[in-house]
Write a protein that holds these residues in place. Structure first.
Motif, PDB file in Angstrom:
ATOM      1  N   GLY A 204       8.758  -3.802   6.973  1.00  0.00           N
ATOM      2  CA  GLY A 204       7.915  -2.743   6.449  1.00  0.00           C
ATOM      3  C   GLY A 204       6.914  -3.179   5.398  1.00  0.00           C
ATOM      4  N   HIS A 205       6.456  -4.429   5.468  1.00  0.00           N
ATOM      5  CA  HIS A 205       5.453  -4.878   4.503  1.00  0.00           C
ATOM      6  C   HIS A 205       4.098  -4.234   4.787  1.00  0.00           C
ATOM      7  N   TYR A 206       3.710  -4.250   6.039  1.00  0.00           N
ATOM      8  CA  TYR A 206       2.377  -3.789   6.412  1.00  0.00           C
ATOM      9  C   TYR A 206       2.391  -2.359   6.943  1.00  0.00           C
ATOM     10  N   ASN A 207       1.307  -1.636   6.656  1.00  0.00           N
ATOM     11  CA  ASN A 207       1.158  -0.281   7.188  1.00  0.00           C
ATOM     12  C   ASN A 207       1.204  -0.290   8.710  1.00  0.00           C
TER      13      ASN A 207
ATOM     14  N   ASP B 153       0.854  -1.190   0.000  1.00  0.00           N
ATOM     15  CA  ASP B 153       0.000   0.000   0.000  1.00  0.00           C
ATOM     16  C   ASP B 153       0.892   1.244   0.000  1.00  0.00           C
ATOM     17  N   TYR B 154       1.494   1.532  -1.151  1.00  0.00           N
ATOM     18  CA  TYR B 154       2.458   2.622  -1.210  1.00  0.00           C
ATOM     19  C   TYR B 154       1.800   3.998  -1.071  1.00  0.00           C
ATOM     20  N   THR B 155       0.545   4.113  -1.432  1.00  0.00           N
ATOM     21  CA  THR B 155      -0.137   5.397  -1.277  1.00  0.00           C
ATOM     22  C   THR B 155      -0.216   5.786   0.191  1.00  0.00           C
ATOM     23  N   ALA B 156      -0.543   4.827   1.038  1.00  0.00           N
ATOM     24  CA  ALA B 156      -0.584   5.104   2.478  1.00  0.00           C
ATOM     25  C   ALA B 156       0.820   5.202   3.057  1.00  0.00           C
TER      26      ALA B 156
END
Length: 266
Positions: A223-226, A42-45
């Protein structure tokens, strides 16, 4: 009496103005370029989580370039520009383009860092640009071709004396994450944190510092998950890593004078 009062008032105002000017002059700001985009995350977040979280801890101004691709191929157009990193103190790579394999394209990226531009490399950045060369892996500091299943793991602080790990707990239980399998740790890379993989049956390096040419590089596969990125421990760590890469972190793990925000709010 009125003259004396007026003189005292003017003098007080002058002192306050001088203090304000000195305070403003003492604030030093780093210019950071964050490059992001690609598959699987989720690169936008994450671009907001990283930029806002780091800037709550250190004086960093951001330029963010997000490639619109959500697949394993993508070429952020900024890389096609000559001297694409000019004007920035550090480049943060949080991108995921495993199937971009053009060696000339890769060279255009790493050449800037080889000449001394500091870097922070996060998570899937380690799986990018797999040209028929090891140059990207040399740049990021480790070679990784895959990750294991998703599970929470204990991240061990194996270099508590290193400035980047000052303030990091002895062990940190990550939220659900991806632990990358590290095939090679390149010469000059110093492992700072590890996580045990029940799949490879060994401790996998997941936080490190390295040198590439003239550049300092801080890396983490975490850093996979927000949810992980939003953790205070994580944002503190990446902030210290960024400051270290820029040589703006002191021996006690604190921002050098002028670069630190007094009170973090995240």
């Amino acid at each position: 009496m009125r003259f004396s009062f007026s003189f005292t008032l003017v003098a007080a105002v002058v002192v306050l103005l001088n203090q304000a000017v000195q305070a403003a002059e003492s604030v030093k700001t780093l210019k950071a370029l964050l490059i992001t985009g690609g598959c699987c995350h989720d690169y936008t977040a994450q671009k907001s989580i990283l930029a806002e979280g780091i800037s709550a801890r250190a004086h960093v101004n951001w330029t963010i370039v997000q490639d619109p691709s959500t697949g394993t191929t993508g070429r952020p157009p900024i890389y096609a520009q000559k001297n694409w990193s000019k004007g920035y103190d550090v480049v943060v790579h949080n991108e995921c383009f495993a199937d971009e394999k053009d060696a000339a394209w890769l060279e255009g990226i790493v050449a800037e860092h080889r000449q001394g531009v500091p870097a922070v490399v996060i998570h899937c950045a380690m799986h990018c640009y797999r040209a028929n060369t090891n140059e990207w892996f040399k740049f990021v500091g480790v070679t990784s071709h895959r990750h294991g299943s998703h599970f929470a793991y204990s991240l061990k602080n194996v270099k508590p004396e290193h400035p980047v790990m000052k303030g990091f707990p002895t062990e940190w239980q990550t939220p659900k994450e991806e632990l990358y399998h590290i095939a090679q740790v390149w010469p000059g890379t110093v492992a700072l944190g590890t996580g045990y993989s029940p799949e490879t049956k060994k401790d996998e390096t997941c936080v490190w510092v390295s040198k590439y040419g003239k550049a300092r590089v801080f890396g983490t596969t975490v850093g996979h998950y927000n949810q992980t990125m939003q953790e205070k421990v994580y944002l503190d760590l990446v902030t210290r890593g960024l400051l270290w890469a820029c040589d703006k972190l002191d021996s006690q793990g604190q921002p050098k004078k002028g670069y630190g925000v007094v009170a973090a709010t995240h």
